[in-house]
Structures are given as structure tokens and as C-alpha cells.
Scaffold this motif. Structure first.
Motif, PDB file in Angstrom:
ATOM      1  N   HIS A  77       0.366  -0.742  -0.066  1.00 48.45           N
ATOM      2  CA  HIS A  77       0.173   0.065  -0.154  1.00 48.45           C
ATOM      3  C   HIS A  77       1.253   1.324  -0.061  1.00 48.45           C
ATOM      4  CE1 HIS A  77       0.931   1.226   3.930  1.00 48.45           C
ATOM      5  NE2 HIS A  77       0.711   0.174   4.007  1.00 48.45           N
ATOM      6  N   GLY A  78       0.054   2.274  -0.596  1.00 47.54           N
ATOM      7  CA  GLY A  78       1.128   3.358  -0.297  1.00 47.54           C
ATOM      8  C   GLY A  78       0.718   4.507   0.583  1.00 47.54           C
ATOM      9  N   MET A  79       2.230   5.088   1.029  1.00 44.55           N
ATOM     10  CA  MET A  79       2.552   5.490   1.668  1.00 44.55           C
ATOM     11  C   MET A  79       0.950   6.699   2.597  1.00 44.55           C
ATOM     12  SD  MET A  79       4.621   6.830   3.731  1.00 44.55           S
ATOM     13  CE  MET A  79       5.084   8.109   5.021  1.00 44.55           C
ATOM     14  N   GLY A  80       0.657   6.443   3.797  1.00 44.07           N
ATOM     15  CA  GLY A  80      -0.311   7.659   4.246  1.00 44.07           C
ATOM     16  C   GLY A  80      -1.982   6.040   4.799  1.00 44.07           C
ATOM     17  N   GLU A  81      -1.670   5.192   4.085  1.00 40.30           N
ATOM     18  CA  GLU A  81      -2.700   4.214   3.497  1.00 40.30           C
ATOM     19  C   GLU A  81      -2.108   2.904   5.039  1.00 40.30           C
ATOM     20  OE1 GLU A  81      -4.640   4.198   1.207  1.00 40.30           O
ATOM     21  OE2 GLU A  81      -3.721   5.675   0.319  1.00 40.30           O
ATOM     22  N   HIS A  82      -3.344   1.838   4.468  1.00 42.53           N
ATOM     23  CA  HIS A  82      -3.241   0.146   5.105  1.00 42.53           C
ATOM     24  C   HIS A  82      -4.074  -0.448   3.596  1.00 42.53           C
ATOM     25  CE1 HIS A  82      -7.509   1.075   5.696  1.00 42.53           C
ATOM     26  NE2 HIS A  82      -7.654   2.341   6.452  1.00 42.53           N
ATOM     27  N   ILE A  83      -3.306  -2.035   4.322  1.00 48.29           N
ATOM     28  CA  ILE A  83      -4.201  -2.605   3.259  1.00 48.29           C
ATOM     29  C   ILE A  83      -5.696  -2.569   3.038  1.00 48.29           C
ATOM     30  CG2 ILE A  83      -4.479  -4.945   4.992  1.00 48.29           C
ATOM     31  CD1 ILE A  83      -2.845  -4.850   1.639  1.00 48.29           C
ATOM     32  N   GLY A  84      -6.797  -2.239   3.941  1.00 50.37           N
ATOM     33  CA  GLY A  84      -7.926  -2.100   3.816  1.00 50.37           C
ATOM     34  C   GLY A  84      -8.466  -1.174   2.719  1.00 50.37           C
ATOM     35  N   ARG A  85      -7.460  -0.785   2.577  1.00 53.07           N
ATOM     36  CA  ARG A  85      -8.036   0.602   1.563  1.00 53.07           C
ATOM     37  C   ARG A  85      -8.061   0.169   0.147  1.00 53.07           C
ATOM     38  NH1 ARG A  85      -8.527   6.092   2.255  1.00 53.07           N
ATOM     39  NH2 ARG A  85      -7.847   6.395   0.648  1.00 53.07           N
ATOM     40  N   ASN A  86      -7.200  -1.871  -0.147  1.00 50.01           N
ATOM     41  CA  ASN A  86      -7.281  -1.950  -1.557  1.00 50.01           C
ATOM     42  C   ASN A  86      -7.997  -2.907  -1.814  1.00 50.01           C
ATOM     43  OD1 ASN A  86      -4.608  -0.745  -2.222  1.00 50.01           O
ATOM     44  ND2 ASN A  86      -4.207  -1.466  -0.048  1.00 50.01           N
ATOM     45  N   THR A  87      -9.399  -3.080  -0.964  1.00 47.50           N
ATOM     46  CA  THR A  87     -10.660  -3.667  -0.712  1.00 47.50           C
ATOM     47  C   THR A  87     -10.827  -4.440  -3.007  1.00 47.50           C
ATOM     48  OG1 THR A  87     -11.973  -2.721  -0.369  1.00 47.50           O
ATOM     49  CG2 THR A  87     -11.468  -4.048   1.342  1.00 47.50           C
TER      50      THR A  87
END
Length: 105
Positions: free
Chosen positions: A45-55
Motif C-alpha cells: 500500500h501507499g504512504m499514509g494508507e493501510h492494506i484495507g484500502r485496497n479491497t
């Protein structure tokens, strides 16, 4: 599918942690393919993100026969010790993050 632990529609098959080289516990997730496995993908994932943002992407990948791994990088999501640490890779920073990605799978 129902939402699960902040991962939206992409319900993880397994959630786990491992100890990084410096002892930090890295939060990881695996999503299994919805049929015969044709490959494995690891998402960073990107900076300031988390894996849950890629659903959305994860849903498409598992539907296409791929097993997906992802982790919350140091200073992000469930790996950060607290919200005060969000965005902070800590000492060793990016090099340790790369080591974490290798160890996650």
C-alpha cells in the motif's frame, strides 16, 4: 459479502503477525482465491494508507484466481503501535519495510 475488520467486502482468509528483523510485530493478511489458484500477488500500500484500502483490487484478484497477501507497513494501520506513530517508519525506515515485505510471504 459482509464487511470484516475494516477490510470492506474482501473478507480475509487469514490474519497473522510476524516479528520483523527489529522485533516490530507486522500485521498481515491473506486472501485466498475463489477457485483454483493461478498465482500469488503481494500488495504494497501507499504512504499514509493501510492494506484495507485496497479491497476493490483484492476482490478482483481473488475472483480471478489469485491468492493475495498484504501487510500494514511500519507506522501504518494495525502495525503502528498507536495513531501517534502513523506515517513513521522508525529507525531503519524504508530498508526495514522492504525486509518486512520479503518476510510477509
Amino acid at each position: 459479502m459482509a464487511a470484516h475488520l475494516g477490510y470492506g467486502a474482501a473478507i480475509p482468509s487469514t490474519e497473522f503477525r510476524f516479528a520483523s528483523t527489529d522485533g516490530l510485530r507486522i500485521a498481515c493478511v491473506r486472501w485466498d482465491s475463489r477457485g483454483p489458484v493461478h498465482g500469488v500477488v503481494q500488495i504494497a500500500h501507499g504512504m499514509g494508507e493501510h492494506i484495507g484500502r485496497n479491497t476493490g483490487v483484492i476482490e478482483a484478484l481473488v475472483s480471478a484466481g489469485l491468492k493475495v497477501y498484504g501487510n500494514d507497513h511500519r507506522g501504518h494501520g494495525r502495525t503502528a503501535p498507536s495513531s501517534a506513530h502513523f506515517g513513521n517508519f522508525g529507525d531503519g525506515g524504508f530498508d526495514l519495510l522492504v525486509d518486512d515485505m520479503i518476510k510477509a510471504v
